[in-house]
Design a protein around this motif. Structure first.
Motif, PDB file in Angstrom:
ATOM      1  N   PRO A  25      12.745  15.055  11.989  1.00 23.38           N
ATOM      2  CA  PRO A  25      12.224  13.785  12.520  1.00 23.38           C
ATOM      3  C   PRO A  25      13.336  12.737  12.556  1.00 23.38           C
ATOM      4  O   PRO A  25      14.144  12.662  11.638  1.00 23.38           O
ATOM      5  CB  PRO A  25      11.139  13.395  11.502  1.00 23.38           C
ATOM      6  CG  PRO A  25      10.762  14.669  10.829  1.00 23.38           C
ATOM      7  CD  PRO A  25      11.995  15.516  10.816  1.00 23.38           C
ATOM      8  N   SER A  26      13.369  11.959  13.625  1.00 28.93           N
ATOM      9  CA  SER A  26      14.451  10.972  13.760  1.00 28.93           C
ATOM     10  C   SER A  26      14.136   9.726  12.944  1.00 28.93           C
ATOM     11  O   SER A  26      13.019   9.523  12.473  1.00 28.93           O
ATOM     12  CB  SER A  26      14.602  10.575  15.231  1.00 28.93           C
ATOM     13  OG  SER A  26      13.478   9.803  15.621  1.00 28.93           O
ATOM     14  N   VAL A  27      15.145   8.875  12.811  1.00 29.04           N
ATOM     15  CA  VAL A  27      14.954   7.624  12.082  1.00 29.04           C
ATOM     16  C   VAL A  27      13.955   6.720  12.803  1.00 29.04           C
ATOM     17  O   VAL A  27      13.246   5.936  12.173  1.00 29.04           O
ATOM     18  CB  VAL A  27      16.299   6.893  11.864  1.00 29.04           C
ATOM     19  CG1 VAL A  27      17.146   7.620  10.841  1.00 29.04           C
ATOM     20  CG2 VAL A  27      17.075   6.745  13.158  1.00 29.04           C
ATOM     21  N   PHE A  50      16.752  14.225   4.831  1.00 27.93           N
ATOM     22  CA  PHE A  50      16.868  13.640   3.491  1.00 27.93           C
ATOM     23  C   PHE A  50      15.890  12.486   3.260  1.00 27.93           C
ATOM     24  O   PHE A  50      15.624  12.114   2.126  1.00 27.93           O
ATOM     25  CB  PHE A  50      18.299  13.123   3.276  1.00 27.93           C
ATOM     26  CG  PHE A  50      19.344  14.196   3.437  1.00 27.93           C
ATOM     27  CD1 PHE A  50      19.800  14.908   2.336  1.00 27.93           C
ATOM     28  CD2 PHE A  50      19.867  14.504   4.685  1.00 27.93           C
ATOM     29  CE1 PHE A  50      20.756  15.912   2.476  1.00 27.93           C
ATOM     30  CE2 PHE A  50      20.823  15.501   4.842  1.00 27.93           C
ATOM     31  CZ  PHE A  50      21.266  16.206   3.728  1.00 27.93           C
ATOM     32  N   LEU A  51      15.368  11.907   4.358  1.00 27.48           N
ATOM     33  CA  LEU A  51      14.529  10.712   4.209  1.00 27.48           C
ATOM     34  C   LEU A  51      13.190  11.002   3.534  1.00 27.48           C
ATOM     35  O   LEU A  51      12.736  10.223   2.692  1.00 27.48           O
ATOM     36  CB  LEU A  51      14.276  10.073   5.584  1.00 27.48           C
ATOM     37  CG  LEU A  51      15.427   9.229   6.146  1.00 27.48           C
ATOM     38  CD1 LEU A  51      15.125   8.797   7.568  1.00 27.48           C
ATOM     39  CD2 LEU A  51      15.707   8.013   5.282  1.00 27.48           C
ATOM     40  N   LEU A  96      13.528   0.460   6.696  1.00 22.92           N
ATOM     41  CA  LEU A  96      14.515   1.422   7.186  1.00 22.92           C
ATOM     42  C   LEU A  96      15.273   0.744   8.316  1.00 22.92           C
ATOM     43  O   LEU A  96      14.700   0.443   9.360  1.00 22.92           O
ATOM     44  CB  LEU A  96      13.834   2.699   7.690  1.00 22.92           C
ATOM     45  CG  LEU A  96      14.796   3.758   8.219  1.00 22.92           C
ATOM     46  CD1 LEU A  96      15.702   4.276   7.115  1.00 22.92           C
ATOM     47  CD2 LEU A  96      14.062   4.920   8.842  1.00 22.92           C
ATOM     48  N   LYS A  97      16.543   0.491   8.080  1.00 25.92           N
ATOM     49  CA  LYS A  97      17.342  -0.243   9.071  1.00 25.92           C
ATOM     50  C   LYS A  97      18.401   0.680   9.645  1.00 25.92           C
ATOM     51  O   LYS A  97      19.116   1.360   8.904  1.00 25.92           O
ATOM     52  CB  LYS A  97      18.010  -1.443   8.386  1.00 25.92           C
ATOM     53  CG  LYS A  97      18.734  -2.338   9.343  1.00 25.92           C
ATOM     54  CD  LYS A  97      19.306  -3.558   8.644  1.00 25.92           C
ATOM     55  CE  LYS A  97      19.979  -4.438   9.692  1.00 25.92           C
ATOM     56  NZ  LYS A  97      21.198  -5.053   9.236  1.00 25.92           N
ATOM     57  N   ILE A  98      18.475   0.726  10.982  1.00 28.96           N
ATOM     58  CA  ILE A  98      19.514   1.526  11.637  1.00 28.96           C
ATOM     59  C   ILE A  98      20.734   0.628  11.824  1.00 28.96           C
ATOM     60  O   ILE A  98      20.696  -0.342  12.578  1.00 28.96           O
ATOM     61  CB  ILE A  98      19.017   2.056  13.000  1.00 28.96           C
ATOM     62  CG1 ILE A  98      17.745   2.897  12.813  1.00 28.96           C
ATOM     63  CG2 ILE A  98      20.101   2.877  13.674  1.00 28.96           C
ATOM     64  CD1 ILE A  98      17.026   3.226  14.103  1.00 28.96           C
ATOM     65  N   VAL A  99      21.810   0.948  11.109  1.00 24.91           N
ATOM     66  CA  VAL A  99      23.038   0.157  11.213  1.00 24.91           C
ATOM     67  C   VAL A  99      23.850   0.658  12.411  1.00 24.91           C
ATOM     68  O   VAL A  99      24.274  -0.120  13.262  1.00 24.91           O
ATOM     69  CB  VAL A  99      23.866   0.253   9.910  1.00 24.91           C
ATOM     70  CG1 VAL A  99      25.116  -0.615  10.003  1.00 24.91           C
ATOM     71  CG2 VAL A  99      23.020  -0.160   8.705  1.00 24.91           C
ATOM     72  N   THR A 100      24.075   1.968  12.454  1.00 27.07           N
ATOM     73  CA  THR A 100      24.742   2.564  13.616  1.00 27.07           C
ATOM     74  C   THR A 100      24.022   3.863  13.974  1.00 27.07           C
ATOM     75  O   THR A 100      23.459   4.521  13.104  1.00 27.07           O
ATOM     76  CB  THR A 100      26.229   2.893  13.336  1.00 27.07           C
ATOM     77  OG1 THR A 100      26.300   3.812  12.243  1.00 27.07           O
ATOM     78  CG2 THR A 100      27.038   1.670  12.992  1.00 27.07           C
ATOM     79  N   ARG A 101      24.041   4.216  15.249  1.00 30.97           N
ATOM     80  CA  ARG A 101      23.453   5.485  15.708  1.00 30.97           C
ATOM     81  C   ARG A 101      24.482   6.594  15.548  1.00 30.97           C
ATOM     82  O   ARG A 101      25.676   6.353  15.701  1.00 30.97           O
ATOM     83  CB  ARG A 101      23.108   5.414  17.192  1.00 30.97           C
ATOM     84  CG  ARG A 101      21.916   4.576  17.514  1.00 30.97           C
ATOM     85  CD  ARG A 101      20.669   5.416  17.601  1.00 30.97           C
ATOM     86  NE  ARG A 101      19.535   4.533  17.867  1.00 30.97           N
ATOM     87  CZ  ARG A 101      18.287   4.839  17.658  1.00 30.97           C
ATOM     88  NH1 ARG A 101      17.975   6.016  17.171  1.00 30.97           N
ATOM     89  NH2 ARG A 101      17.315   3.993  17.918  1.00 30.97           N
ATOM     90  N   THR A 138      21.686  10.533  13.144  1.00 31.36           N
ATOM     91  CA  THR A 138      20.398   9.823  13.057  1.00 31.36           C
ATOM     92  C   THR A 138      19.312  10.478  13.914  1.00 31.36           C
ATOM     93  O   THR A 138      18.129  10.324  13.631  1.00 31.36           O
ATOM     94  CB  THR A 138      20.551   8.351  13.503  1.00 31.36           C
ATOM     95  OG1 THR A 138      21.139   8.329  14.804  1.00 31.36           O
ATOM     96  CG2 THR A 138      21.422   7.570  12.544  1.00 31.36           C
ATOM     97  N   ASN A 139      19.689  11.185  14.964  1.00 29.33           N
ATOM     98  CA  ASN A 139      18.699  11.814  15.867  1.00 29.33           C
ATOM     99  C   ASN A 139      19.170  13.198  16.244  1.00 29.33           C
ATOM    100  O   ASN A 139      20.268  13.343  16.793  1.00 29.33           O
ATOM    101  CB  ASN A 139      18.540  11.000  17.161  1.00 29.33           C
ATOM    102  CG  ASN A 139      18.194   9.548  16.907  1.00 29.33           C
ATOM    103  OD1 ASN A 139      19.026   8.772  16.452  1.00 29.33           O
ATOM    104  ND2 ASN A 139      16.970   9.169  17.216  1.00 29.33           N
TER     105      ASN A 139
END
Length: 378
Positions: free
Chosen positions: A126-128, A97-98, A151-156, A120-121
């Motif tokens: 493609p991963s975050v 979706f990114l 692009l901030k990773i809040v939780t994996r 997320t992965n």
């Protein structure tokens, strides 16, 4: 071009078609979506993408028949928006979706700030991490202020249950994208990366790093791979680990590769012994494979890796009416499909010339002169 109706059959490149239809104001009719498949119709992640397009635009209209094999999509006006939240589900990762959000977010009425929840992965998209280290920096070639991109990773969230959360911020472009002359890939000067682990021993990340470094350190000294270990509520709902690597060149090009451990347990059942079950599971194998994949991308040459060719061609086609010239390695199947659809929807044709000296391909096009009209109206 606005108001035109384009009819296509089948589900191939549906995501790309929806993005280009939205940009060009073309109504899209898709028939026979997996009509002969055992599970006919739209997949849940495709329906999720359509809901997402409705969230970031005003006046979009989606009609789907009962079996999901026919779709009519009439795009609306891109408005962007703040504090949008979207659950991406667990069929595809957030990476699916990114890319559409990044392209469409640039041309909205207001800047886009969105929270995406899900995986997320994974092994399909493609991963975050790749998105953050490689995709966002390439936008500065087209005059996009990258300091406002975030692009901030809040939780994996690892497959199969996900539980990850990321926050994306996309700025508006002033009027149109700048044309890019981007043909010098330079020499690799350093390698960076992230080895993440979630709900497993932190040692997994270190084992992947040692394995990847064992290959890179023979070739160049400046190799630094960070560990990113998640515990508690930040670690999502499933155990997982993987590595994302980036080679940075002397001219500022970023080439990436990644490898993620496959999930052998999905929805409580063990996956049949198919191809995916034979993927490497040991951290050492994953680190080594990711390193070899990165060396392969570097060997192919070009200013972007094969994963980013499609995005590069779309951005070139959306620039002001000026000549863009880019160099890539061997054209990927997705890159070739993108070139065809860009010609179909935006009327931009690329001139493609092989460069035998470096075994690369040079592509030239005149941008479509696409402007952010939504912003003007406001």
């Amino acid at each position: 071009m606005s108001g035109a109706v384009r009819r296509v059959r089948g589900s191939q490149q549906l995501r790309l078609r929806l993005v280009l239809a939205t940009l060009s104001g073309t109504t899209l009719r898709v028939d026979d979506i997996r009509a002969t498949s055992a599970a006919p119709g739209l997949k849940d992640y495709e329906a999720s993408l359509l809901r997402l397009l409705e969230k970031i635009s005003h006046g979009a209209n989606v009609e789907i028949n009962e079996t999901g094999t026919k779709l009519k999509y009439k795009p609306g006006i891109l408005v962007g928006g703040r504090s949008i939240v979207h659950d991406c589900g667990t069929s595809r990762s957030v990476g699916y979706f990114l890319e559409p959000l990044l392209i469409l977010g640039l041309f909205g009425k207001s800047p886009l700030t969105i929270t995406l929840k899900g995986i997320t992965n994974d092994i399909k998209d493609p991963s975050v991490d790749t998105f953050r280290s490689t995709t966002l920096p390439m936008l500065k070639q087209f005059g996009i202020p990258t300091e406002e991109l975030e692009l901030k990773i809040v939780t994996r969230g690892a497959p199969p249950l996900g539980g990850g959360e990321v926050r994306l911020r996309v700025p508006l472009i002033p009027i149109s994208l700048s044309a890019a002359t981007w043909t010098d890939e330079g020499m690799v000067k350093r390698i960076r990366g992230v080895a993440y682990s979630t709900r497993v021993s932190p040692q997994m990340a270190n084992r992947m790093i040692d394995s990847a470094r064992g290959i890179f350190n023979r070739l160049l000294p400046d190799v630094y791979i960070f560990t990113d270990h998640y515990t508690g509520h930040e670690s999502g709902k499933s155990p997982g680990y993987g590595i994302s690597l980036v080679a940075e060149t002397t001219t500022g090009c970023m080439l990436s590769s990644e490898k993620t451990a496959t999930s052998l347990h999905r929805e409580g059942t063990v996956i049949e012994q198919d191809a995916s079950a034979h993927e490497p599971q040991l951290p050492e194998d994953i680190g080594r494979q990711a390193a070899m994949m990165l060396l392969e991308e570097i060997k192919q040459g070009g200013v972007v890796d094969s994963t980013h060719q499609g995005l590069l061609f779309i951005l070139c086609a959306l620039t002001a009416e000026d000549v863009s010239k880019v160099r890539v390695g061997k054209l990927s199947p997705y890159g070739i499909q993108t070139l065809r659809l860009v010609k179909e929807f935006l009327g931009v044709q690329f001139s493609i010339r092989a460069d035998p000296a470096s075994s690369t391909v040079i592509l030239t096009c005149v941008g479509s002169g696409y402007k952010n009209l939504s912003r003007k109206v406001s």
